[in-house]
Write a protein that holds these residues in place. Structure first.
Motif, short mmCIF file in Angstrom:
data_model
loop_
_atom_site.label_atom_id
_atom_site.label_comp_id
_atom_site.label_asym_id
_atom_site.label_seq_id
_atom_site.Cartn_x
_atom_site.Cartn_y
_atom_site.Cartn_z
N ARG A 22 0.84 -1.32 -0.06
CA ARG A 22 0.05 -0.10 0.26
C ARG A 22 0.79 1.20 -0.15
O ARG A 22 0.62 2.32 -0.33
N ARG A 87 0.29 -11.75 7.98
CA ARG A 87 0.90 -11.52 8.97
C ARG A 87 0.74 -12.27 10.47
O ARG A 87 1.78 -12.77 10.87
N ASP A 114 4.44 -4.62 15.64
CA ASP A 114 4.40 -4.17 14.06
C ASP A 114 5.92 -3.50 13.80
O ASP A 114 6.08 -2.40 14.38
N ARG A 117 5.39 0.25 13.00
CA ARG A 117 4.76 1.02 14.18
C ARG A 117 6.32 1.73 14.83
O ARG A 117 6.36 1.46 16.07
N ALA A 194 -7.25 -0.49 16.91
CA ALA A 194 -6.35 -1.31 17.53
C ALA A 194 -4.85 -0.84 17.13
O ALA A 194 -4.59 -0.61 16.09
N GLN A 195 -3.92 -0.98 18.18
CA GLN A 195 -2.60 -0.67 17.78
C GLN A 195 -1.78 -2.04 18.25
O GLN A 195 -2.28 -2.97 18.59
N THR A 196 -0.44 -1.93 18.15
CA THR A 196 0.35 -2.68 18.80
C THR A 196 1.55 -2.25 19.67
O THR A 196 1.47 -0.94 19.47
N GLN A 198 0.41 -5.98 21.01
CA GLN A 198 -0.51 -6.83 21.84
C GLN A 198 0.10 -7.63 22.57
O GLN A 198 1.08 -8.62 22.07
N THR A 216 -6.67 -10.44 11.55
CA THR A 216 -5.54 -9.39 11.21
C THR A 216 -4.81 -8.97 12.41
O THR A 216 -3.73 -8.29 12.25
N ASP A 217 -5.11 -9.25 13.84
CA ASP A 217 -4.46 -8.94 14.63
C ASP A 217 -4.40 -10.17 15.82
O ASP A 217 -5.43 -11.26 15.74
N LYS A 240 0.31 3.19 12.51
CA LYS A 240 1.16 2.37 11.93
C LYS A 240 1.24 2.96 10.37
O LYS A 240 0.49 3.49 9.74
#
Ligand SMILES: Nc1ccn([C@@H]2O[C@H](COP(=O)(O)OP(=O)(O)OP(=O)(O)O)[C@@H](O)[C@H]2O)c(=O)n1
Ligand SMILES: C[C@](O)(CO)[C@H](O)COP(=O)(O)O
Length: 267
Positions: A22, A87, A114, A117, A194-196, A198, A216-217, A240
């Motif tokens: 992307r 992922r 990630d 991030r 949602a972030q990381t 986690q 996806t997470d 991200k």
């Protein structure tokens, strides 16, 4: 910092096996330079700023020839060339390595963060750890949605005022110059982004990701087992890097701040 014998340890997995499609650069986005170093190194150093993280495994694609050099010299870090097609597959490879090669216990905590991030700050990391220390499930950094939220709908020529005005449907269901129109205003009160990192127990996370491939997470896999991960407030700077605009923003943010990765920000 050492963990008392028998006590659960804190370990970490960094998925870095993506291509950054992307963003569309000539190399995977985790190797693009930010404030004088590759994004992946910045993200790893932000995690390693916490001395209580005993071991980090950075999982890259099998044909990745850059990681070993870029990450050489980082303490407590191993590079594993077993990234997968998704992922989730990449994270699973890291968890299996911790459980096998490092003989980690199912009760050990694992933070998954990630490589995309690099803006993670130390106070958020500490908040995550402190909030989850006695938690039976685990959880993640996340941000409450602060804007008014709209659900978009595709162009409908039958609707008044809905004449097509151009624009192509873009990545991720959005559009560069959107042809979508508002279908609904969605209540934002319960919504979080949602972030990381986690953070979950190794055994539980491994089991959940093996059972539920289509996530996806990490939190989503745990949720599918019927548990409710805790939402711990993160920070905006921990966004991200997904698009070229994100990259530009992150570059400006890091250039404006002369703090090392993982340290507290003054704003
Ligand atoms: N097969 C994959 C896909 C993604 N990731 C990692 O997961 C994190 C978050 O993913 P994302 O931002 O979606 O990265 P990419 O998959 O590289 O980006 P894109 O979807 O734009 O191709 C990144 O650190 C990325 O390297 C991974 O380890 N293995
Ligand atoms: C894990 C994650 O970063 C949380 O926001 C995200 O789900 C991974 O990236 P993607 O854009 O959903 O592939």
């Amino acid at each position: 910092m050492t963990t008392p014998a028998g006590a659960p340890r804190c370990l970490a997995v960094m998925p870095a096996g993506g291509t950054g499609s992307r963003l569309g650069a000539t190399l995977p986005k985790q190797y693009l330079e930010l404030a004088g170093e590759p994004m992946i190194a910045r993200a790893a150093r932000a995690l390693l700023a916490a001395p209580w993280i005993e071991q980090l495994v950075v999982v890259v694609a099998a044909d990745d020839a850059r990681a070993a050099g870029v990450l050489a010299g980082l303490p407590r870090t191993t590079v594993l060339g077993e990234g997968g097609a998704t992922r989730r597959d990449t994270v699973l490879a890291g968890l299996r390595w911790l459980a096998g090669a490092r003989e980690a216990s199912p009760d050990d905590w694992v933070l998954v963060h990630d490589a995309a991030r690099p803006g993670l700050d130390r106070p958020s990391l500490e908040r995550l750890r402190e909030s989850l220390a006695a938690d039976p499930v685990g959880g993640l950094l996340a941000l409450p949605v602060s804007d008014t939220v709209k659900r978009g709908a595709p162009h409908d020529p039958a609707r008044p005022g809905d004449a097509r005005q151009g624009g192509q449907a873009g990545q991720g269901g959005h559009a560069e110059a959107s042809a979508a129109r508002v279908a609904q205003t969605v209540p934002r009160e319960a919504l979080w982004l949602a972030q990381t990192p986690q953070m979950f127990r190794l055994g539980r996370l491994l089991g959940a990701l093996e059972r539920f491939p289509d996530v996806t997470d990490e939190s989503a896999a745990i949720e599918l087992t019927g548990l409710a991960p805790k939402l711990v407030t993160g920070s905006r700077a921990n966004f991200k890097v997904t698009t070229a605009e994100d990259l530009d923003l992150m570059r400006r943010l890091l250039a404006a701040e002369s703090v090392p990765p993982g340290e507290a920000r003054t704003r």
